[in-house]
Design a protein around this motif. Structure first.
Motif, mmCIF file in Angstrom:
data_model
loop_
_atom_site.group_PDB
_atom_site.id
_atom_site.type_symbol
_atom_site.label_atom_id
_atom_site.label_comp_id
_atom_site.label_asym_id
_atom_site.label_seq_id
_atom_site.Cartn_x
_atom_site.Cartn_y
_atom_site.Cartn_z
ATOM 1 N N THR A 177 -35.952 118.684 13.833
ATOM 2 C CA THR A 177 -37.258 118.602 13.177
ATOM 3 C C THR A 177 -37.154 118.719 11.661
ATOM 4 N N GLU A 178 -36.331 119.608 11.159
ATOM 5 C CA GLU A 178 -36.191 119.793 9.714
ATOM 6 C C GLU A 178 -35.620 118.541 9.061
ATOM 7 N N TYR A 179 -34.645 117.912 9.732
ATOM 8 C CA TYR A 179 -34.032 116.690 9.204
ATOM 9 C C TYR A 179 -35.061 115.562 9.153
ATOM 10 N N LEU A 180 -35.819 115.369 10.244
ATOM 11 C CA LEU A 180 -36.839 114.326 10.271
ATOM 12 C C LEU A 180 -37.908 114.567 9.195
ATOM 13 N N SER A 181 -38.336 115.817 9.078
ATOM 14 C CA SER A 181 -39.350 116.156 8.079
ATOM 15 C C SER A 181 -38.839 115.873 6.664
ATOM 16 N N HIS A 182 -37.562 116.188 6.419
ATOM 17 C CA HIS A 182 -36.971 115.949 5.095
ATOM 18 C C HIS A 182 -36.953 114.452 4.770
ATOM 19 N N ASP A 228 -40.477 119.639 22.354
ATOM 20 C CA ASP A 228 -40.767 121.051 22.590
ATOM 21 C C ASP A 228 -41.793 121.546 21.570
ATOM 22 N N TYR A 229 -42.088 122.821 21.634
ATOM 23 C CA TYR A 229 -43.130 123.406 20.796
ATOM 24 C C TYR A 229 -42.795 123.265 19.304
ATOM 25 N N SER A 230 -41.524 123.459 18.946
ATOM 26 C CA SER A 230 -41.123 123.359 17.542
ATOM 27 C C SER A 230 -41.391 121.959 16.996
ATOM 28 N N VAL A 231 -41.092 120.936 17.806
ATOM 29 C CA VAL A 231 -41.322 119.561 17.381
ATOM 30 C C VAL A 231 -42.820 119.310 17.191
ATOM 31 N N VAL A 232 -43.635 119.764 18.164
ATOM 32 C CA VAL A 232 -45.090 119.573 18.067
ATOM 33 C C VAL A 232 -45.637 120.265 16.826
ATOM 34 N N SER A 233 -45.159 121.460 16.548
ATOM 35 C CA SER A 233 -45.620 122.212 15.381
ATOM 36 C C SER A 233 -45.288 121.475 14.091
ATOM 37 N N GLU A 234 -44.079 120.906 13.999
ATOM 38 C CA GLU A 234 -43.666 120.184 12.799
ATOM 39 C C GLU A 234 -44.459 118.882 12.641
ATOM 40 N N LEU A 235 -44.696 118.194 13.759
ATOM 41 C CA LEU A 235 -45.482 116.958 13.696
ATOM 42 C C LEU A 235 -46.915 117.240 13.262
ATOM 43 N N SER A 236 -47.471 118.359 13.724
ATOM 44 C CA SER A 236 -48.823 118.749 13.314
ATOM 45 C C SER A 236 -48.888 118.956 11.798
ATOM 46 N N GLN A 296 -50.063 116.846 6.156
ATOM 47 C CA GLN A 296 -49.556 116.433 4.848
ATOM 48 C C GLN A 296 -49.939 114.984 4.532
ATOM 49 N N PHE A 297 -49.843 114.108 5.554
ATOM 50 C CA PHE A 297 -50.217 112.713 5.346
ATOM 51 C C PHE A 297 -51.707 112.604 5.001
ATOM 52 N N LYS A 298 -52.539 113.346 5.704
ATOM 53 C CA LYS A 298 -53.984 113.299 5.458
ATOM 54 C C LYS A 298 -54.310 113.770 4.041
ATOM 55 N N LEU A 299 -53.649 114.849 3.588
ATOM 56 C CA LEU A 299 -53.894 115.371 2.243
ATOM 57 C C LEU A 299 -53.543 114.346 1.170
ATOM 58 N N ARG A 300 -52.540 113.483 1.430
ATOM 59 C CA ARG A 300 -52.078 112.517 0.429
ATOM 60 C C ARG A 300 -52.712 111.138 0.614
ATOM 61 N N GLY A 301 -53.653 111.015 1.545
ATOM 62 C CA GLY A 301 -54.341 109.744 1.733
ATOM 63 C C GLY A 301 -53.503 108.700 2.425
ATOM 64 N N PRO A 324 -54.614 117.045 15.213
ATOM 65 C CA PRO A 324 -55.650 116.372 14.419
ATOM 66 C C PRO A 324 -55.153 115.015 13.916
ATOM 67 N N ASP A 325 -56.043 114.023 13.922
ATOM 68 C CA ASP A 325 -55.731 112.692 13.382
ATOM 69 C C ASP A 325 -54.541 112.028 14.067
ATOM 70 N N LEU A 326 -54.343 112.319 15.368
ATOM 71 C CA LEU A 326 -53.236 111.704 16.106
ATOM 72 C C LEU A 326 -53.554 110.229 16.374
ATOM 73 N N ARG A 327 -52.684 109.326 15.926
ATOM 74 C CA ARG A 327 -52.839 107.901 16.195
ATOM 75 C C ARG A 327 -51.565 107.411 16.881
ATOM 76 N N HIS A 328 -51.752 106.595 17.927
ATOM 77 C CA HIS A 328 -50.580 106.065 18.633
ATOM 78 C C HIS A 328 -50.887 104.676 19.156
ATOM 79 N N THR A 329 -49.842 103.852 19.213
ATOM 80 C CA THR A 329 -49.979 102.481 19.714
ATOM 81 C C THR A 329 -48.861 102.200 20.706
ATOM 82 N N ASP A 330 -49.057 101.090 21.468
ATOM 83 C CA ASP A 330 -48.050 100.731 22.477
ATOM 84 C C ASP A 330 -46.896 99.929 21.896
#
Length: 582
Positions: free
Chosen positions: A489-494, A520-528, A533-538, A560-566
């Motif tokens: 998660t830290e690597y992806l976030s970076h 897992d929970y850590s991944v969900v927390s980081e994605l949240s 962060q994306f919403k704050l930056r438009g 919040p603001d979860l968007r997904h496509t096929d």
């Protein structure tokens, strides 16, 4: 409504009986083949058991030398496996008994003290049986092939060079490998001519018989009868070459001794008869009379108490799988663990040290046409007869002949071709191989642990740094090349922060997750946090090609603001905060 009784047994009763019998067969595999046992199987098992028995006796004596124990302990360790494995084993080919690697590991741990070797067998058996009952056989999967090969190559070099002193007839050579190398060369002027000549003759004869066996293919059906008979005789002699060489060398030593010339270093006096059936000792007494308690012995064993059971299981199951594949049948790994564990537990009551499957003797067993594990009973009977009646004859066995047997047995374990294969396939695999190989000369258990540590670190690195393919389609498309778990998660976030959020202006991202099967929970927390962060930056983070199980977790987390496509194409059609290319 329950069906009527048929023959006095209800349908439900028959089903319960069937289920219980299936369970019994799972724990006692002998029940799966014993009802079908026939005269032909008996004939083939007798031939194979006798052939393996003639191979086992000299090897057991030799491997006891490797373990630093009196030679009779090799035979004490060689017969219990045949009886136990017949009842509990799932491979028709595997033979349990002392091996070069287990003898080396035992030597490094017990230091030539028989009582501790017997106690080690009990403890190893308990650990192995417990692993089988808890279905922990999957833990063996974490020992990688490069680690196994590095260890076996180093063990072969250590064992083989350790026998050079017996070929030369040297005494007072230390057991530690580097000191052993130094003092072997230092003491060469003290070499005994008789031992050198006999040892080299035994080596030459063993190599010739081995080459003869490999060069002789199976006789053709259209060959003359005398040709087929001669070929089988030669192959038979080559198969029992160890026994023939040891018997011939013993006769030579006896002949010289009868004339008053003691030109060879011989095995000397051994205990006569069968070992007593008694519990293994739980204490030890030092030379000065100090009593060492059970807890102190276990503390002395240290990490070796984990390494030896694992290596025993690994060696035996690898052999069982190889011959099961070759002969088209399947084995039950957890049942194999239980068979080995119970063999070591029961073996400790007859003064055995830890045993496992032997590749060489298993190959002989398979090649001579064994049909069931019952061939092991014949082998065990041969060993018991040797203990009961032949122990006085073992007095004259020259140590140089046993050394020759060991060197020829371990020489094929030095597989130099595997290094070239790893170099071609994945050069990084040479790292755990090299660490294991080099550290094993310091202490064999440290070599295995060191190799597993390096191999585990490489595995964890791949998990923590998954491959990430980034492409620019007006928005960034990031495709995860493997799964996503909390170390990553830290690597992806970076990566997302540096390439998208910190850009000017911030860029939207499509995260292609079709390789991600669990989170897992850590991944969900980081994605949240990333979505915030994306919403704050438009900008926008869109998930594409989510697996149903992953999507279910994300929806349950109420991000919040979860968007997904096929598909990625569908995600690129969404107007993501910044205008996309048309």
């Amino acid at each position: 409504m329950e069906r009527p009784l048929v023959g006095g047994v209800s349908a439900r009763g028959r089903m319960e009986a069937c289920c219980s019998y299936s369970t019994l067969k799972a724990w006692l595999p002998v029940l799966s083949w014993l009802p079908r046992y026939n005269l032909r199987w008996l004939q083939m098992d007798l031939i194979a058991g006798l052939t393996v028995g003639l191979t086992t006796v000299p090897q057991a004596l030799a491997y006891a030398e490797v373990a630093g124990l009196p030679v009779q302990f090799g035979l004490y360790s060689a017969f219990m496996g045949g009886f136990i494995y017949t009842l509990l084993g799932t491979s028709k080919d595997v033979t349990l008994g002392p091996t070069a690697i287990m003898s080396l590991l035992c030597s490094s741990l017990v230091g030539g003290r028989p009582g501790r070797a017997v106690l080690l067998s009990l403890l190893c058996g308990v650990i192995q049986a417990a692993m089988a009952l808890l279905r922990l056989g999957f833990l063996l999967d974490f020992i990688s092939f490069p680690v196994i090969k590095g260890f076996t190559c180093a063990a072969a070099v250590t064992i083989g060079f350790g026998q050079v002193k017996n070929i030369l007839g040297l005494k007072g050579v230390p057991q530690e490998f580097f000191l052993q190398v130094y003092y072997t060369f230092y003491k060469i002027p003290e070499a005994r001519v008789g031992d050198v000549v006999l040892g080299l003759l035994c080596l030459t004869l063993l190599v010739m018989l081995t080459l003869m066996k490999t060069s002789l293919g199976p006789p053709c059906d259209d060959s003359p009868t005398y040709s087929r008979v001669a070929s089988r005789m030669v192959r038979g002699v080559a198969t029992v070459r160890n026994a023939l060489v040891v018997v011939a060398a013993s006769f030579v030593a006896f002949s010289w001794d009868a004339y008053g010339y003691q030109v060879f270093t011989i095995t000397g006096k051994t205990s006569k008869g069968l070992p007593p059936f008694r519990p293994p000792p739980t204490t030890d007494t030092t030379a000065n009379g100090t009593v060492v308690t059970f807890g102190e012995i276990v503390e002395d064993f240290g990490g070796g108490l984990a390494v030896i059971p694992f290596m025993g299981l690994l060696e035996s199951i690898a052999i069982a799988k190889a011959f099961a594949s070759q002969n088209d049948y399947r084995i039950d790994a957890n049942q194999e663990l239980f068979a080995i564990g119970l063999t070591n537990i029961m073996g400790s009551f007859v003064s055995a040290y830890p045993v496992t499957g032997s590749f060489g003797r298993t190959a002989v067993n398979s090649q001579t046409g064994v049909c069931t594990p019952a061939g092991g009973i014949v082998t065990s009977v041969i060993v018991l007869l040797s203990l009961a009646f032949l122990m006085p004859a073992f007095y004259y066995i020259p140590k140089a002949s046993l050394a020759a047997v060991i060197i020829c047995a371990v020489a094929p374990m030095v597989d130099y071709r595997v290094v070239a294969k790893m170099w071609r396939i994945r050069k990084l695999d040479l790292l755990p191989f090299s660490v294991t190989f080099l550290m094993s000369f310091w202490a064999v258990q440290y070599g295995i642990v060191g190799g597993m540590a390096v191999s585990g670190a490489m595995l964890l690195y791949n998990i923590a740094r998954p491959k990430l393919k980034v492409s620019d389609h007006g928005v960034l498309v990031m495709e995860l090349g493997s799964g996503l778990s909390f170390p990553a998660t830290e690597y992806l976030s970076h990566i997302i922060h540096t390439q998208a959020l910190q850009a000017s202006p911030p860029r939207s991202v499509v995260l292609d997750c079709h390789h991600v099967s669990t989170i897992d929970y850590s991944v969900v927390s980081e994605l949240s946090d990333l979505l915030r962060q994306f919403k704050l930056r438009g900008a926008v983070l869109v998930f594409s090609r989510l697996q149903p199980s992953v999507l279910q977790v994300l929806l349950a987390a109420d991000l919040p603001d979860l968007r997904h496509t096929d598909s990625v194409e569908a995600a690129l059609q969404i107007k993501l905060g910044t205008r996309l290319n048309d």
